[in-house]
Enzyme design. Structure first.
Site, short mmCIF file in Angstrom:
data_model
loop_
_atom_site.label_atom_id
_atom_site.label_comp_id
_atom_site.label_asym_id
_atom_site.label_seq_id
_atom_site.Cartn_x
_atom_site.Cartn_y
_atom_site.Cartn_z
N SER A 119 0.84 -1.19 0.00
CA SER A 119 0.00 0.00 0.00
C SER A 119 0.88 1.24 0.00
O SER A 119 2.06 1.17 -0.37
CB SER A 119 -0.94 -0.03 1.22
OG SER A 119 -1.96 0.94 1.09
N ASN A 120 0.34 2.39 0.36
CA ASN A 120 1.13 3.63 0.37
C ASN A 120 0.63 4.53 1.51
O ASN A 120 -0.29 4.16 2.23
CB ASN A 120 1.04 4.33 -0.99
CG ASN A 120 -0.37 4.71 -1.35
OD1 ASN A 120 -1.00 5.52 -0.68
ND2 ASN A 120 -0.91 4.07 -2.41
#
Ligand code: CTP
Length: 209
Positions: free
Chosen positions: A21-22
């Site tokens: 993810s980020n």
């Protein structure tokens, strides 16, 4: 006006317990949705996994992966007069998703990643009279990269931000951005609360419709 907004990160599964993810918190997109609803517009918010409250009057559609976000945007784009893509969509996902938790074994692990669909590019043929606004999160030269993305993704306007600054971008309540439109007109907004920048984005769209 009917406004479709995307916000937050996406999660790309590696196995049942792990994902890629980020750092997107979703705050910028949620602020745009909130300001648009306050201004009396009908708002649908496609949200990745975030811990934010749904703004009053906003219809929320929760998604997890880039593929799910793409499906939701594709489904709802016909309804909208304006689309604001504030989500930080994952560009890659694991090519193979383990059905069971991967065991660590000995030594390093290689992960093969494949590209996700570029949502804006995939719906560009559905644009018609709709207003499309994108974001560009950059750590290099935000304006040059944003101008390239504006053209590549058939956008009316792109909001460029330098996410390497401590007072802008991910996980903070402020942002410092540059609006760049199709005519190459730029407008810089120095560090301001995301709610103020969101209000400016809504006003910009209202002026175009
Ligand atoms: N975007 C999208 N679909 C993707 C990736 C990004 O629609 N798979 C949208 C984002 O929501 C944003 C714009 O495209 O509005 C620019 O996203 P950004 O991550 O800055 O650019 P990328 O096109 O992913 O390019 P790069 O990561 O190489 O900078």
């Amino acid at each position: 006006m009917n406004m479709l907004v995307t916000a937050g990160p996406t999660r790309e599964a590696i196995d049942p317990v792990r994902f890629l993810s980020n750092r997107s918190s979703g705050r910028m997109g949620f602020a745009v949705a909130a300001k648009a609803a306050e201004a009396g517009h009908a708002v649908r918010l496609v949200a990745g996994p975030v811990t934010l409250e749904t703004p009053t009057g906003v219809e929320r559609i929760d998604v997890v992966s880039a593929g799910e976000m793409c499906d939701a945007v594709t489904e709802h784009v016909a309804w909208c007069h304006a689309l604001v893509m504030a989500a930080a969509v994952a560009d890659w996902r694991p090519a193979v998703v383990g059905s069971r938790k991967l065991k660590k074994g000995e030594g390093p692990l290689g992960l093969q990643l494949e590209r996700t669909t570029d949502i804006l590019q995939s719906i560009s043929h559905r644009k018609g009279e709709r207003i499309f606004v994108g974001f560009a999160a950059e750590t290099g030269d935000p304006e040059a990269e944003a101008t390239r993305k504006l053209a590549a993704k058939s956008l009316d306007m792109i909001v460029a931000n330098d996410v390497s600054r401590p007072d802008a971008g991910f996980e903070v309540d402020t942002n410092a951005v540059t609006f760049i439109d199709q005519n190459g007109t730029t407008r810089h907004i120095e560090t301001a609360p995301k709610s103020e920048i969101a209000a400016e984005i809504v006003t910009w769209i209202e002026g175009r419709l």
